[in-house]
Design a protein around this motif. Sequence first.
Motif, PDB file in Angstrom:
ATOM      1  N   GLN A  38      34.606  33.164  97.683  1.00  0.00           N
ATOM      2  CA  GLN A  38      33.650  34.173  97.240  1.00  0.00           C
ATOM      3  C   GLN A  38      34.293  35.016  96.146  1.00  0.00           C
ATOM      4  OE1 GLN A  38      30.841  34.836  99.775  1.00  0.00           O
ATOM      5  NE2 GLN A  38      30.117  36.852  99.170  1.00  0.00           N
ATOM      6  N   ALA A  39      33.526  35.284  95.067  1.00  0.00           N
ATOM      7  CA  ALA A  39      34.185  35.835  93.880  1.00  0.00           C
ATOM      8  C   ALA A  39      33.322  36.803  93.090  1.00  0.00           C
ATOM      9  CB  ALA A  39      34.636  34.690  92.967  1.00  0.00           C
ATOM     10  N   VAL A  71      35.328  26.928  88.317  1.00  0.00           N
ATOM     11  CA  VAL A  71      34.369  27.755  87.584  1.00  0.00           C
ATOM     12  C   VAL A  71      33.854  28.859  88.487  1.00  0.00           C
ATOM     13  CG1 VAL A  71      33.664  25.857  86.083  1.00  0.00           C
ATOM     14  CG2 VAL A  71      32.392  26.285  88.186  1.00  0.00           C
ATOM     15  N   ARG A  72      33.384  29.921  87.846  1.00  0.00           N
ATOM     16  CA  ARG A  72      32.698  31.013  88.534  1.00  0.00           C
ATOM     17  C   ARG A  72      31.205  30.790  88.341  1.00  0.00           C
ATOM     18  NH1 ARG A  72      34.801  35.800  89.535  1.00  0.00           N
ATOM     19  NH2 ARG A  72      32.947  36.826  88.713  1.00  0.00           N
ATOM     20  N   THR A  73      30.485  30.660  89.441  1.00  0.00           N
ATOM     21  CA  THR A  73      29.063  30.357  89.339  1.00  0.00           C
ATOM     22  C   THR A  73      28.338  30.809  90.600  1.00  0.00           C
ATOM     23  OG1 THR A  73      27.480  28.582  88.815  1.00  0.00           O
ATOM     24  CG2 THR A  73      29.259  28.037  90.326  1.00  0.00           C
ATOM     25  N   VAL A  80      28.279  34.768  93.807  1.00  0.00           N
ATOM     26  CA  VAL A  80      29.228  34.179  92.864  1.00  0.00           C
ATOM     27  C   VAL A  80      30.413  33.628  93.642  1.00  0.00           C
ATOM     28  CG1 VAL A  80      30.732  34.598  90.885  1.00  0.00           C
ATOM     29  CG2 VAL A  80      28.513  35.748  91.029  1.00  0.00           C
ATOM     30  N   HIS A  81      30.700  32.367  93.411  1.00  0.00           N
ATOM     31  CA  HIS A  81      31.839  31.707  94.038  1.00  0.00           C
ATOM     32  C   HIS A  81      32.742  31.097  92.966  1.00  0.00           C
ATOM     33  CE1 HIS A  81      29.833  32.099  97.907  1.00  0.00           C
ATOM     34  NE2 HIS A  81      30.873  31.539  98.494  1.00  0.00           N
ATOM     35  N   LEU A  82      33.994  31.002  93.301  1.00  0.00           N
ATOM     36  CA  LEU A  82      34.952  30.248  92.507  1.00  0.00           C
ATOM     37  C   LEU A  82      35.003  28.853  93.119  1.00  0.00           C
ATOM     38  CD1 LEU A  82      37.081  30.983  90.209  1.00  0.00           C
ATOM     39  CD2 LEU A  82      38.754  31.028  92.060  1.00  0.00           C
TER      40      LEU A  82
END
Length: 363
Positions: A38-39, A71-73, A80-82
């Motif tokens: 989680q990002a 990626v961050r998406t 937003v997850h990495l």
Amino acid sequence: MTVLGDRALNRAALARQLLLERSAMTPQEAVVHLCGLQAQEPQEPFTGLWARLSGFEAPALDTLLTGRSVVRTHLMRRTVHLVAADDVLAWRTRHDAMLRQKVLGVYRRELDGVDLGELASAARTLMADGQPRTMTGIAEALAERWPDRGRRALGEMVVALVPMVQMPPRGLWGVKAGVRNTPLTDWLGRDPDPPAPEGSDPVGETLVRRYLAAFGPAASADLRAWCGLAGLPKAVAAVRGELVAFRDERGRELLDLPGAPRPDPDTPAPVRFLPAFDNAILGYHDRSRIIDDAHRGLSVEGARVVLVDGRVGATWTVEAGAVSVTPLRPFTRGERGAVVEEGRSLASFLSDGAGDEARITGT
């Protein structure tokens, strides 16, 4: 059917989450194993990996981001997850309907009458010039075509309709940068995998296996809470023959991979400092295996927490290179010493070696 107590489930979760002992995995391998981190808070994944990996250094994650290996998406739960590039390409289409419904659940009235296909097409045309854009910039441009619609609603829906990446420098170590979006296809050089033929769900089956490897043993409700997908019962049924089943102390059925780690409940658990919104907590519907119900709100409030004997026992903050810990219960003398020692190591990491102070405040 074997019953697994809360302590057994706790130790299994810690082992799967690489929190029972630091792993020799590379950062890339850890992101894959954990099914992403989680990002939405861009610096938090660095602490999450530091807590889990031996010898982790922040520039290693920077290299993965700039090299487009991760990626961050927006993905699981529309947060937003990495995520590893290969995983987002394989999983994104399976999440499309959920992402749209999450936005409509908030902005249905503002988007009433907007043809979502036309909106997606207009957004792709807008971004065909290859220029990264903020969500606000995208929404303002599209508002010229849909002037009577809320701009935030348009922007949020575009991010759900058109797979996007939050480009570096967003998410790099020590960098404060706004969000600039670019289409996932442009960033990774190909479209996400197409939908599976009707009646099959290979991605859903993969998600079940991967989730259990990183979070199991777990109930179907836990799986749904992690990914946000409602349509996984068929995938669970398809792989059930590969799995073993248990029950928890509340009578819920828990599924797991047969060879996955399930340590002895008496296995010692080291102190671990977790970042905000860590999936070790948020990845379950029933979070009682790791956090007391009285403190459950901390998991969604963005509090950074400290695991003591495997459970959330404190919160922590950092300021000017010093880590401050606020216990949620009285610590033993040994626990206090272990918390301070790990806090000093974290302070050194967060300050690139410039500080190593940790203190316990409160009770």
